[in-house]
Design an enzyme around this catalytic site. Structure first.
Site, short mmCIF file in Angstrom:
data_model
loop_
_atom_site.label_atom_id
_atom_site.label_comp_id
_atom_site.label_asym_id
_atom_site.label_seq_id
_atom_site.Cartn_x
_atom_site.Cartn_y
_atom_site.Cartn_z
N GLY A 195 56.19 -2.76 -3.91
CA GLY A 195 56.38 -2.82 -2.47
C GLY A 195 56.51 -4.25 -1.98
O GLY A 195 56.95 -5.14 -2.71
N GLY A 200 51.21 -6.40 -1.09
CA GLY A 200 50.78 -6.83 -2.42
C GLY A 200 49.55 -7.72 -2.36
O GLY A 200 48.66 -7.64 -3.22
N GLU A 217 54.97 -5.37 -8.40
CA GLU A 217 56.43 -5.43 -8.38
C GLU A 217 56.86 -5.60 -6.93
O GLU A 217 56.84 -4.65 -6.15
CB GLU A 217 57.02 -4.15 -8.99
CG GLU A 217 56.69 -3.95 -10.46
CD GLU A 217 57.30 -5.02 -11.36
OE1 GLU A 217 58.28 -5.67 -10.93
OE2 GLU A 217 56.81 -5.19 -12.48
N CYS A 251 65.19 -3.58 -4.08
CA CYS A 251 64.45 -4.86 -4.23
C CYS A 251 65.24 -5.90 -5.00
O CYS A 251 64.97 -7.10 -4.86
CB CYS A 251 63.09 -4.61 -4.89
SG CYS A 251 63.20 -3.88 -6.53
#
Length: 489
Positions: A195, A200, A217, A251
Site C-alpha cells: 500500500g 506503511g 511493498e 504501483c
C-alpha cells in the site's frame, strides 16, 4: 454480496486459534502445504468469472486486465511453489573446513509461525493472495486482511476461501482502520503489507512495538527515461500500455517521462496514436479502459491536474459520475509542478523535457528511490550509465510492467519505496527462517582437546592450523600477526 466487517471482539480469538494451529504442527508437513496450494490454485481457476465480475464492480477493470494482472499471476505463483516446494524447503548443506568435516552443517528452512498479510485495493486479488502463496508454502498459519476499498472482491474472497483452504490455518479479517488497528495490537511473526508509504509507516510502527519483522511493498514516482536513438513508436506504445493499464492505478506504472529536448513532440504524436489504437477516439466507451476506484481518488487526481503548470496536450477530460479520467498527457512539467509532488496513481502522464540524460538522473537522485525505473534505449552504454547512477527497487529496459510477471525476479522496493521483496522462491524465503544448524559428531574427542583448558601454545597453534589456512599462520601462536597475516575477526 456486501462486505461484512469482522467484529472487533472476534479478532483476538481468531489470532489465538491460528497461533494454536501453528503450535500443533498441522501446517509443517510438505504434503499439507502442497494440498493447500492446490486449493488456492483451484479457488482462482474455478471462479475466474466471479473474480472478473467483482473487480469490474470495484474498479471497472476490463476482464482481460483481471485475467492478466490478477488471476494468471497468482496461479503462476501457485504452480511454481507446488513444482519447487521440496527443493525450496530442503536443508541447504554448507561447505566446511577441516574442523567440521565429520559434522552435519546445514541451514534449515523453518516456517516463521503466524503471519499477517494486508492487501491493497488496486489489485485486490493479486496483492493479497500472491504473498499468501509464499506464506502457505513456507508452512505458516496466515491472517489475510483484504482491502475494504475493493469491497466486492474482498467479499468474494471471504466467501470462497473456506471452501478451498483449511480454516484452521488460514483466516480472513475484514474491516477498515479500526479493525486493522486492533489486529496490529497482536503479536505476529511477520507482517507483509502492500500500500501507501504513509500507512506503511503506521504498520512499521506497530510492528516495532512487538519486534515483528516486516515486508513493505510501497510505491513512488517511477520514471521512464527515453533516449534520443530509441524507436519512439515502440516506446510510446509500451509506455501507454504501462501507464493506462488499470487506469494508471498500478504501483509500478511509469509515473512520468524524462525525454531529451527535441524528441518530445514526436513522442506525444506516438502516444496519441497508441491511445487511439488501444482505446479508440472515445476511451470512455472502450471496454478496455478502467475507472478510478472511488470519488476520493477521483477528486484527488482532478485537483492535481487542475493545478498543473504544464500543458495538457492529450485528454484531460473528467466525469465524476462515471469516475472517468481520460488518458492524459501533460507536457513541460517542472520539478515544482503539482504533478511531480507525489505518486499519481492515475491515468495522467507528465513529460519532463531535459537538455541531457544527466539532468534527468540528477532529478531522480534528488528524490526518493522509486519502486521501478524504466529505460528506453538501443544503447547499452546509455542504459548502463543510467542504471549505474540511479537507485530503484527494480529496473525494466524497453518495456513497462512486465518484470512483475517473472517469478525468478525478486519484486520489491528500496528506501521509501519498500522493504524486502517477493515472488517465486523469494516469497517462500520471506516467510521462512534460515536456521543455522551444526550437528557435531560424538567421535574424534582427541581433536576437541584442542579447545579445552588448560590452554597451551601448542594447542593454540594446532587450532589455528585447523581453523585457518596453514600458510597464513606461523607455528608460534603467541604471535598471530606473523607472516603478515591479520588475525582480527
Amino acid at each position: 454480496m456486501a462486505l461484512t466487517y469482522t467484529p472487533v471482539d472476534d479478532i483476538p480469538q481468531i489470532v489465538q486459534e491460528l497461533r494454536a494451529t501453528f503450535k500443533s504442527g498441522l501446517t509443517k508437513p510438505l504434503n499439507y502445504r502442497r494440498e493447500q496450494l492446490k486449493g488456492l490454485f483451484n479457488l482462482l481457476d474455478e471462479n475466474e468469472e466471479l473474480f472478473r465480475e467483482s473487480t469490474f464492480k470495484d474498479l471497472h477493470k476490463p476482464p482481460a486486465e483481471t485475467l492478466l494482472g490478477e488471476i494468471l499471476t497468482v496461479k503462476q505463483e501457485c504452480h511454481e511453489a507446488i513444482k519447487n516446494l521440496e527443493k525450496w524447503a530442503a536443508k541447504q548443506p554448507i561447505k566446511t573446513g577441516l574442523v567440521n568435516k565429520m559434522d552435519g552443517v546445514h541451514i534449515r528452512k523453518d516456517p516463521l509461525g503466524m503471519v499477517l498479510i494486508i492487501g491493497a485495493w488496486n489489485y485486490p486479488t493479486n496483492l493479497l493472495l500472491a504473498p499468501a502463496v509464499g506464506a502457505i508454502a513456507a508452512g505458516n498459519t496466515v491472517v489475510l486482511k483484504p482491502s475494504e476499498v475493493s469491497s466486492h472482491t474482498a467479499a468474494l474472497i471471504t466467501r470462497l476461501l473456506p471452501k478451498y483452504l483449511d480454516s484452521r490455518s488460514y483466516r480472513i479479517i475484514n474491516g477498515a482502520a479500526t479493525e486493522t488497528t486492533v489486529l496490529l495490537e497482536h503479536k505476529f511473526d511477520h507482517i507483509f503489507y502492500t500500500g501507501s508509504g504513509n500507512i506503511g509507516k503506521i504498520i512499521m510502527g506497530a510492528a516495532a512495538k512487538q519486534l515483528t519483522p516486516v515486508t513493505l511493498e510501497l510505491g513512488g514516482k517511477s520514471p521512464a527515461f527515453i533516449s534520443k536513438e530509441v524507436d519512439l513508436t515502440i516506446a510510446a506504445r509500451r509506455i501507454a500500455f504501462g501507464k493506462y493499464f488499470n487506469c494508471g492505478q498500478t504501483c509500478i506504472a511509469p509515473d512520468y517521462v524524462i525525454i531529451e529536448r527535441g524528441s518530445e513532440d514526436e513522442l506525444i504524436t506516438q502516444i496519441n496514436a497508441a491511445i487511439l489504437e488501444f482505446y479508440t477516439a472515445a476511451p470512455q466507451t472502450s471496454d478496455s479502459y478502467g475507472r478510478i476506484v472511488n470519488k476520493n481518488h477521483f477528486h484527488r487526481l482532478k485537483s492535481i491536474l487542475d493545478k498543473t503548470q504544464g500543458k495538457v496536450v492529450t485528454g484531460g477530460d473528467t466525469q465524476e459520475d462515471d469516475l472517468y479520467i481520460a488518458p492524459t498527457v501533460v507536457l513541460g512539467v517542472k520539478p515544482e509542478d503539482s504533478l511531480m509532488e507525489a505518486e499519481l496513481f492515475g491515468p495522467i502522464l507528465p513529460i519532463m523535457v531535459v537538455d541531457s540524460i544527466d539532468e534527468g538522473i540528477d532529478y531522480v537522485n534528488d528524490h526518493d528511490q522509486p519502486l521501478a525505473l524504466y529505460v528506453f534505449s538501443k544503447s547499452s552504454k546509455v542504459t548502463d550509465h543510467i542504471l549505474d547512477n540511479t537507485r530503484s527497487g527494480g529496473v525494466l529496459v524497453n518495456d513497462t510492467l512486465t518484470h512483475f510477471l517473472v517469478p525468478g525476479l525478486p519484486f520489491g522496493g528500496t528506501g521509501p519505496s519498500g522493504i524486502g521483496n517477493y515472488h517465486g522462491q523469494r516469497s517462500f524465503d520471506v516467510f521462512s527462517h534460515e536456521r543455522s544448524t551444526l550437528v557435531k559428531s560424538l567421535g574424534m574427542e582427541k581433536v576437541n582437546d584442542l579447545k579445552y583448558p588448560p590452554y597451551t601454545e601448542k594447542k593454540i597453534s594446532w587450532a589455528a592450523w585447523a581453523l585457518f589456512d596453514k600458510a597464513k599462520y606461523s607455528a608460534n601462536a603467541a604471535n598471530p600477526g606473523a607472516n603478515g597475516s591479520d588475525s582480527k575477526l
